[in-house]
Design a protein around this motif. Structure first.
Motif, PDB file in Angstrom:
ATOM      1  N   PRO A   1      27.799  59.328  68.153  1.00 48.34           N
ATOM      2  CA  PRO A   1      28.057  58.522  66.954  1.00 48.34           C
ATOM      3  C   PRO A   1      29.014  59.246  66.021  1.00 48.34           C
ATOM      4  O   PRO A   1      28.805  60.418  65.698  1.00 48.34           O
ATOM      5  CB  PRO A   1      26.660  58.386  66.324  1.00 48.34           C
ATOM      6  CG  PRO A   1      25.702  58.631  67.443  1.00 48.34           C
ATOM      7  CD  PRO A   1      26.373  59.615  68.341  1.00 48.34           C
ATOM      8  N   PRO A   2      30.087  58.612  65.586  1.00 49.63           N
ATOM      9  CA  PRO A   2      31.066  59.294  64.729  1.00 49.63           C
ATOM     10  C   PRO A   2      30.453  59.727  63.406  1.00 49.63           C
ATOM     11  O   PRO A   2      29.509  59.119  62.899  1.00 49.63           O
ATOM     12  CB  PRO A   2      32.153  58.233  64.533  1.00 49.63           C
ATOM     13  CG  PRO A   2      31.467  56.921  64.787  1.00 49.63           C
ATOM     14  CD  PRO A   2      30.430  57.197  65.827  1.00 49.63           C
ATOM     15  N   LEU A   3      31.018  60.777  62.855  1.00 49.45           N
ATOM     16  CA  LEU A   3      30.530  61.300  61.583  1.00 49.45           C
ATOM     17  C   LEU A   3      30.908  60.374  60.435  1.00 49.45           C
ATOM     18  O   LEU A   3      31.999  59.784  60.427  1.00 49.45           O
ATOM     19  CB  LEU A   3      31.105  62.687  61.323  1.00 49.45           C
ATOM     20  CG  LEU A   3      30.599  63.837  62.195  1.00 49.45           C
ATOM     21  CD1 LEU A   3      31.465  65.069  61.997  1.00 49.45           C
ATOM     22  CD2 LEU A   3      29.145  64.152  61.888  1.00 49.45           C
ATOM     23  N   THR A   4      30.034  60.257  59.481  1.00 51.73           N
ATOM     24  CA  THR A   4      30.400  59.598  58.232  1.00 51.73           C
ATOM     25  C   THR A   4      31.335  60.509  57.453  1.00 51.73           C
ATOM     26  O   THR A   4      31.451  61.713  57.740  1.00 51.73           O
ATOM     27  CB  THR A   4      29.155  59.285  57.396  1.00 51.73           C
ATOM     28  OG1 THR A   4      28.500  60.533  57.050  1.00 51.73           O
ATOM     29  CG2 THR A   4      28.177  58.409  58.168  1.00 51.73           C
ATOM     30  N   GLU A   5      32.006  59.961  56.466  1.00 47.80           N
ATOM     31  CA  GLU A   5      32.923  60.771  55.659  1.00 47.80           C
ATOM     32  C   GLU A   5      32.177  61.897  54.953  1.00 47.80           C
ATOM     33  O   GLU A   5      32.671  63.025  54.858  1.00 47.80           O
ATOM     34  CB  GLU A   5      33.643  59.885  54.647  1.00 47.80           C
ATOM     35  CG  GLU A   5      34.593  58.874  55.271  1.00 47.80           C
ATOM     36  CD  GLU A   5      35.345  58.074  54.226  1.00 47.80           C
ATOM     37  OE1 GLU A   5      35.156  58.355  53.019  1.00 47.80           O
ATOM     38  OE2 GLU A   5      36.118  57.174  54.595  1.00 47.80           O
ATOM     39  N   ALA A   6      30.977  61.611  54.463  1.00 46.66           N
ATOM     40  CA  ALA A   6      30.192  62.635  53.771  1.00 46.66           C
ATOM     41  C   ALA A   6      29.785  63.746  54.729  1.00 46.66           C
ATOM     42  O   ALA A   6      29.837  64.944  54.378  1.00 46.66           O
ATOM     43  CB  ALA A   6      28.961  62.011  53.125  1.00 46.66           C
ATOM     44  N   ALA A   7      29.388  63.399  55.934  1.00 43.41           N
ATOM     45  CA  ALA A   7      28.993  64.407  56.918  1.00 43.41           C
ATOM     46  C   ALA A   7      30.188  65.261  57.329  1.00 43.41           C
ATOM     47  O   ALA A   7      30.063  66.475  57.510  1.00 43.41           O
ATOM     48  CB  ALA A   7      28.371  63.730  58.130  1.00 43.41           C
ATOM     49  N   GLN A   8      31.356  64.633  57.480  1.00 44.96           N
ATOM     50  CA  GLN A   8      32.552  65.401  57.825  1.00 44.96           C
ATOM     51  C   GLN A   8      32.929  66.357  56.700  1.00 44.96           C
ATOM     52  O   GLN A   8      33.301  67.506  56.951  1.00 44.96           O
ATOM     53  CB  GLN A   8      33.708  64.448  58.127  1.00 44.96           C
ATOM     54  CG  GLN A   8      34.975  65.141  58.590  1.00 44.96           C
ATOM     55  CD  GLN A   8      34.785  65.883  59.891  1.00 44.96           C
ATOM     56  OE1 GLN A   8      34.744  65.281  60.957  1.00 44.96           O
ATOM     57  NE2 GLN A   8      34.654  67.203  59.811  1.00 44.96           N
ATOM     58  N   ARG A   9      32.840  65.902  55.472  1.00 43.57           N
ATOM     59  CA  ARG A   9      33.140  66.790  54.328  1.00 43.57           C
ATOM     60  C   ARG A   9      32.146  67.943  54.251  1.00 43.57           C
ATOM     61  O   ARG A   9      32.510  69.073  53.880  1.00 43.57           O
ATOM     62  CB  ARG A   9      33.132  65.991  53.023  1.00 43.57           C
ATOM     63  CG  ARG A   9      34.317  65.062  52.844  1.00 43.57           C
ATOM     64  CD  ARG A   9      34.428  64.590  51.397  1.00 43.57           C
ATOM     65  NE  ARG A   9      33.241  63.858  50.976  1.00 43.57           N
ATOM     66  CZ  ARG A   9      33.114  62.532  51.050  1.00 43.57           C
ATOM     67  NH1 ARG A   9      34.110  61.804  51.547  1.00 43.57           N
ATOM     68  NH2 ARG A   9      32.008  61.938  50.633  1.00 43.57           N
ATOM     69  N   ALA A  10      30.891  67.687  54.624  1.00 40.00           N
ATOM     70  CA  ALA A  10      29.888  68.754  54.606  1.00 40.00           C
ATOM     71  C   ALA A  10      30.240  69.843  55.621  1.00 40.00           C
ATOM     72  O   ALA A  10      30.116  71.048  55.325  1.00 40.00           O
ATOM     73  CB  ALA A  10      28.509  68.180  54.896  1.00 40.00           C
ATOM     74  N   LEU A  11      30.701  69.452  56.804  1.00 40.50           N
ATOM     75  CA  LEU A  11      31.089  70.443  57.804  1.00 40.50           C
ATOM     76  C   LEU A  11      32.337  71.206  57.372  1.00 40.50           C
ATOM     77  O   LEU A  11      32.424  72.432  57.548  1.00 40.50           O
ATOM     78  CB  LEU A  11      31.333  69.753  59.155  1.00 40.50           C
ATOM     79  CG  LEU A  11      30.124  69.073  59.817  1.00 40.50           C
ATOM     80  CD1 LEU A  11      30.521  68.475  61.158  1.00 40.50           C
ATOM     81  CD2 LEU A  11      28.977  70.061  60.005  1.00 40.50           C
TER      82      LEU A  11
END
Length: 252
Positions: free
Chosen positions: A180-190
């Motif tokens: 499942p692709p990352l949400t924008e918030a999850a990508q920013r967290a990484l």
């Protein structure tokens, strides 16, 4: 009287017939049990008929020569697994820069990310959000971040329960993609975790502690709201950051 009558009955003992005999010169089999008047439709293929000496009848036997193997069985390649040492990033220009060496993610962080994807699929969510990354850290179970969360009363069952309250359940007949692709918030967290590691300049790997603090940095994300609901705050975030920055700290 009964015993006397039986004693005069003729003996019915007979020598069992010889079913077949094997010699160096020939092999004699018993007569064909399928008479010609029954037709040839009842005759099983001769290639699978085999005389069974113990039962005295012709039995069907399977030989390795009669079993057909799937075509190209020997040409099948073994299944291999590929392990990635990097997580998705929204800043490819940073990774391609020759002047900056991007640290690797720790083994436990990669496992936590993979478990987060799996948890998103279990809940039938179309994306992997900060809440899924948070559950992945807890499922991994051996890292400092995971132990720190549990020590402060934040468990997997509580996070899953709060996630369903906040986001609801996935559709019953919906199947999430394999990754499942990352949400924008999850990508920013990484990406926040990578940037913080680069700013520290202390070398080493990017750990689950960086990932957890990256989730905490996204104040509008579901992961942040769930952590705050369960008692996580800025003081605990600083405590975790202090523990993970100690000399010689290893996440695995």
């Amino acid at each position: 009287m009964a015993a006397h009558t039986i004693s005069k009955l003729p003996s019915t003992t007979r020598t069992p017939p010889l079913l077949f005999s094997i010699s160096d010169s020939n092999l004699r089999r018993r007569p064909d049990p399928y008479p010609p008047h029954l037709g040839r439709t009842l005759r099983p293929p001769q290639s699978v008929l085999h005389p069974c000496a113990w039962l005295g009848t012709n039995q069907l036997s399977l030989h390795s020569s009669n079993l057909r193997q799937p075509p190209n069985l020997s040409k099948r390649r073994p299944i291999t697994a590929t392990v990635s040492f990097s997580l998705p990033t929204a800043k490819p220009e940073r990774d391609s820069s020759s002047t900056v060496k991007i640290p690797k993610w720790s083994r436990s962080a990669i496992k936590a990310f993979a478990m987060g994807e799996l948890e998103a699929r279990k809940l039938k969510y179309p994306t992997t959000g900060t809440e899924s990354l948070l559950m992945g850290i807890l499922i991994e179970g051996t890292s400092l971040a995971s132990n720190f969360l549990r020590a402060n009363g934040i468990t997997l069952s509580k996070v899953r329960e709060e996630t369903i309250k906040l986001l609801g359940k996935g559709e019953r007949f919906f199947f999430s993609p394999e990754h499942p692709p990352l949400t924008e918030a999850a990508q920013r967290a990484l990406d926040w975790a990578v940037d913080q590691k680069l700013k520290s300049g202390d070398g080493g790997e990017i750990t689950t502690s960086h990932m957890l603090l990256g989730i905490w940095s996204e104040v509008e994300s579901p992961g942040y709201k769930i952590m705050a609901t369960l008692g996580f705050n800025d003081e605990k975030a600083k405590e975790l950051e202090s523990l993970s920055s100690e000399p010689g700290f290893v996440d695995d």
